[in-house]
Design an enzyme around this catalytic site. Sequence first.
Site, PDB file in Angstrom:
ATOM      1  N   THR A 323       0.828  -1.212   0.000  1.00 41.14           N
ATOM      2  CA  THR A 323       0.000   0.000   0.000  1.00 41.14           C
ATOM      3  C   THR A 323       0.860   1.259   0.000  1.00 41.14           C
ATOM      4  OG1 THR A 323      -0.113   0.231   2.403  1.00 41.14           O
ATOM      5  CG2 THR A 323      -1.739  -1.229   1.375  1.00 41.14           C
ATOM      6  N   CYS A 324       0.202   2.401  -0.264  1.00 38.85           N
ATOM      7  CA  CYS A 324       0.908   3.680  -0.325  1.00 38.85           C
ATOM      8  C   CYS A 324       0.951   4.357   1.032  1.00 38.85           C
ATOM      9  CB  CYS A 324       0.236   4.602  -1.338  1.00 38.85           C
ATOM     10  SG  CYS A 324       0.328   3.924  -2.978  1.00 38.85           S
ATOM     11  N   ASP A 325       1.050   3.574   2.092  1.00 32.45           N
ATOM     12  CA  ASP A 325       1.168   4.158   3.425  1.00 32.45           C
ATOM     13  C   ASP A 325       2.551   3.790   3.940  1.00 32.45           C
ATOM     14  OD1 ASP A 325       1.103   4.426   6.316  1.00 32.45           O
ATOM     15  OD2 ASP A 325      -1.047   4.771   6.051  1.00 32.45           O
ATOM     16  N   ASN A 366      -6.714   1.482  -0.015  1.00 38.70           N
ATOM     17  CA  ASN A 366      -5.937   1.618  -1.244  1.00 38.70           C
ATOM     18  C   ASN A 366      -6.454   0.712  -2.370  1.00 38.70           C
ATOM     19  OD1 ASN A 366      -2.302   2.219  -1.169  1.00 38.70           O
ATOM     20  ND2 ASN A 366      -3.999   3.616  -1.286  1.00 38.70           N
TER      21      ASN A 366
END
Length: 376
Positions: A323-325, A366
């Site tokens: 994910t983009c975290d 996401n």
Amino acid sequence: MTDRIREFLRNRREDGPCVVVDLDVVRANYAAFARALPDTRVFYAVKANPAPEVLGVLAELGSCFDTASVAEIEMALAAGATPDRISFGNTIKKERDIARAFELGVRLFAVDAKAEVEKVARAAPGARIFCRILCDGAGAEWPLSRKFGCDPDMAADVLEHGHRLGLAAYGVSFHVGSQQKNVEAWDGALASAAAIFEECALRGLPLSLVNLGGGFPAKYLQDVPAAEAYGEAIFRALSRHFGNHLPETIIEPGRGMVGAAGMIEAEVVLISTKSDDDAMRWVYLDIGKFGGLAETMDEAIRYPIRTERDGDAVEPCVLAGPTCDSADVMYEKDPVLLPVSLAIGDKVLIEATGAYTTTYSAVAFNGFDPLRSYVI
Ligand SMILES: *Cc1c(COP(=O)(O)O)cnc(C)c1O
């Protein structure tokens, strides 16, 4: 990995990460708990893995259920448990949820404060309550902090308050911390429980139950003591503190019941380095903290990881999710050893992931699906 899981994964055609849970392992774990603590009833902690098949098998074996919400109570009932085999073990409940549980037949409730006792007295008149006491969680890989339980010195007051309001002051509970590897961890809490029994008896409130909680470990990277060793240590501690007047006891295993029964299959999405001067490889999987591996938080739980290239030379790698975290990094402080030959597209197996994975997986954060689960 069990042969049944291996066979299942060989034939699986769907894409994406998944967990596969082998019910034979759940059955064996239930039998091991029953053997280790023959006079203790098992209340499986539903939150660890609420798959209907898992609950169904446990209900059939005679297990009771520790639940934390109305939804979990309904799942236990749907699995075939009668309400007298269900406890509402969450100390933080809305009054309307207590009322709903009472309507469904549940009569056993956890409390750790007078304000909670008052809610139970209004919404579940006459029910049994047990008071949860604080426990420091030393020796646990996933300690449960100070969120639940009151100081042991307060417990008799909480229970007496319930008695005055028409409830049955029934006992004491604690949780020694999850993935508790010290078999002696129950001793201190049992000393406190015995003191509370004594204090309540002096007040004319004889207690019956000690709820020994969960904490029984699953085997991850390191070996853990067998259920038998826990049973022996707990029995010794009970005898030490209660003498010949042993209380009724229950345990609430979650991780120890289902952890080792599950296996996640994931895929390598990217392998990269961060600079020409830094050889550390970053391995990104299609599963991470939000897809079911939340217990890698602070690198607390370290899952064994297997690849098809095991046996090749290994090197330390950072392991991260898709994910983009930026929090979605699982092991960085203490990197994992993975084969140098590992390649994008390879399958990776993450062992002992039957507990706290599906339930901890985000719903489409996401755009990634929550963890798919197969129970075989
Ligand atoms: C989560 C929980 C358990 C299960 O703990 P494990 O360490 O997984 O065995 C037991 N009792 C209560 C009240 C819980 O909240």
